[in-house]
Design an enzyme around this catalytic site. Structure first.
Site, PDB file in Angstrom:
ATOM      1  N   TYR A   9       0.860  -1.181   0.000  1.00  0.00           N
ATOM      2  CA  TYR A   9       0.000   0.000   0.000  1.00  0.00           C
ATOM      3  C   TYR A   9       0.897   1.231   0.000  1.00  0.00           C
ATOM      4  O   TYR A   9       1.796   1.355   0.836  1.00  0.00           O
ATOM      5  CB  TYR A   9      -0.902   0.001   1.235  1.00  0.00           C
ATOM      6  CG  TYR A   9      -1.701   1.266   1.384  1.00  0.00           C
ATOM      7  CD1 TYR A   9      -2.765   1.537   0.523  1.00  0.00           C
ATOM      8  CD2 TYR A   9      -1.373   2.206   2.355  1.00  0.00           C
ATOM      9  CE1 TYR A   9      -3.486   2.713   0.644  1.00  0.00           C
ATOM     10  CE2 TYR A   9      -2.093   3.380   2.479  1.00  0.00           C
ATOM     11  CZ  TYR A   9      -3.148   3.626   1.625  1.00  0.00           C
ATOM     12  OH  TYR A   9      -3.863   4.782   1.743  1.00  0.00           O
ATOM     13  N   VAL A  10       0.681   2.130  -0.932  1.00  0.00           N
ATOM     14  CA  VAL A  10       1.479   3.356  -1.026  1.00  0.00           C
ATOM     15  C   VAL A  10       0.585   4.546  -0.730  1.00  0.00           C
ATOM     16  O   VAL A  10      -0.375   4.811  -1.462  1.00  0.00           O
ATOM     17  CB  VAL A  10       2.115   3.514  -2.433  1.00  0.00           C
ATOM     18  CG1 VAL A  10       2.954   4.788  -2.495  1.00  0.00           C
ATOM     19  CG2 VAL A  10       2.963   2.304  -2.773  1.00  0.00           C
ATOM     20  N   ASP A  53       2.417   0.241 -20.165  1.00  0.00           N
ATOM     21  CA  ASP A  53       1.663   1.471 -19.886  1.00  0.00           C
ATOM     22  C   ASP A  53       2.406   2.348 -18.867  1.00  0.00           C
ATOM     23  O   ASP A  53       1.832   2.822 -17.889  1.00  0.00           O
ATOM     24  CB  ASP A  53       0.257   1.135 -19.381  1.00  0.00           C
ATOM     25  CG  ASP A  53      -0.721   2.309 -19.510  1.00  0.00           C
ATOM     26  OD1 ASP A  53      -0.457   3.227 -20.335  1.00  0.00           O
ATOM     27  OD2 ASP A  53      -1.734   2.327 -18.798  1.00  0.00           O
ATOM     28  N   LYS A  55       3.687   5.577 -17.438  1.00  0.00           N
ATOM     29  CA  LYS A  55       3.259   6.981 -17.514  1.00  0.00           C
ATOM     30  C   LYS A  55       3.235   7.551 -16.101  1.00  0.00           C
ATOM     31  O   LYS A  55       3.251   6.782 -15.122  1.00  0.00           O
ATOM     32  CB  LYS A  55       1.880   7.086 -18.170  1.00  0.00           C
ATOM     33  CG  LYS A  55       0.784   6.312 -17.446  1.00  0.00           C
ATOM     34  CD  LYS A  55      -0.528   6.374 -18.218  1.00  0.00           C
ATOM     35  CE  LYS A  55      -1.619   5.546 -17.541  1.00  0.00           C
ATOM     36  NZ  LYS A  55      -2.889   5.599 -18.286  1.00  0.00           N
ATOM     37  N   ASN A  58       1.000   6.081 -13.399  1.00  0.00           N
ATOM     38  CA  ASN A  58       1.296   4.750 -12.874  1.00  0.00           C
ATOM     39  C   ASN A  58       2.582   4.696 -12.063  1.00  0.00           C
ATOM     40  O   ASN A  58       3.131   3.623 -11.809  1.00  0.00           O
ATOM     41  CB  ASN A  58       1.356   3.735 -14.020  1.00  0.00           C
ATOM     42  CG  ASN A  58      -0.014   3.471 -14.612  1.00  0.00           C
ATOM     43  OD1 ASN A  58      -1.032   3.723 -13.966  1.00  0.00           O
ATOM     44  ND2 ASN A  58      -0.057   2.983 -15.831  1.00  0.00           N
ATOM     45  N   ASP A  71       0.058  -0.493 -11.394  1.00  0.00           N
ATOM     46  CA  ASP A  71      -0.930  -0.743 -12.444  1.00  0.00           C
ATOM     47  C   ASP A  71      -0.372  -1.588 -13.583  1.00  0.00           C
ATOM     48  O   ASP A  71       0.039  -1.083 -14.615  1.00  0.00           O
ATOM     49  CB  ASP A  71      -1.507   0.565 -12.984  1.00  0.00           C
ATOM     50  CG  ASP A  71      -2.744   0.316 -13.848  1.00  0.00           C
ATOM     51  OD1 ASP A  71      -3.068  -0.860 -14.112  1.00  0.00           O
ATOM     52  OD2 ASP A  71      -3.378   1.295 -14.256  1.00  0.00           O
TER      53      ASP A  71
END
Length: 199
Positions: A9-10, A53, A55, A58, A71
């Site tokens: 968990y961030v 992906d 970016k 993410n 993600d």
């Protein structure tokens, strides 16, 4: 047998949130963040996972400013039989590699490095490499000359600008060939910045 992905968990913002609030970041901070993401990619690529992906949305920053890549919704495992359909475009237009934009099937880790280069460009300048609607931007990723980040932010060092332009090379063969090679280049960029600070 069911495989699943577990992540810590961030409790922190995404890089996108940080850029939206303050625009371009200090180059030393950018180099640190991009290196941390490159280290995550080095591990992922070593075990056969292509993210597809990369970016700012993410990349999360924890309470200590450590970057965390998240993600994996579009991730592809190499050697899975190539389940992606030919001609199917996956990724986010502002950060997509030319080969992904063309819907090519044989995407490898160098595609992630391109997207990380577009992310680095955004973090250094406060702006994505190409402007326009999704279709226009994807066409520019395929055809348009690689922009120099110093045209938007003259404070960007020549070494960082060169590295961004290498990452954004249209041909995979002209980019760093692995995340490990990129980490080495980022280490040189960091040392160069530290030398400049001492002068």
């Amino acid at each position: 047998l069911m495989y699943f992905f577990v992540m810590e968990y961030v409790d922190g913002p995404t890089l996108k949130d940080v850029l939206k609030r303050g625009g371009a970041l200090d180059e030393k901070r950018v180099v640190t963040i991009i290196r941390q993401v490159a280290e995550a990619l080095e591990h992922a690529h070593r075990v056969g996972i292509i993210h597809r992906d990369i970016k700012p949305d993410n990349i999360m920053l924890d309470e200590f400013g450590q970057a965390k890549l998240c993600d994996l919704g579009l991730a592809k495992v190499t050697g899975d039989g190539g389940r992606t359909e030919v001609g199917l475009t996956l990724g986010t237009p502002n950060y997509i590699s030319p080969e992904q934009a063309r819907g090519e099937r044989d995407i490898d880790g160098r595609s992630d490095l391109y997207s990380l280069g577009a992310t680095m460009f955004h973090a250094l300048t406060g702006q994505t490499p190409y402007q326009g609607n999704a279709g226009v931007v994807m066409t520019k990723h395929i055809n348009e000359a690689v922009p120099d980040p110093r045209t938007l932010n003259p404070e960007v060092s020549p070494r960082a600008a060169y590295l961004v332009q290498r990452l954004l090379a249209k041909r995979r063969e002209d980019r760093p060939q692995s995340a490990r090679e990129l980490i080495h280049e980022l280490e040189l960029a960091k040392r160069s910045l530290e030398t400049m600070e001492q002068q």
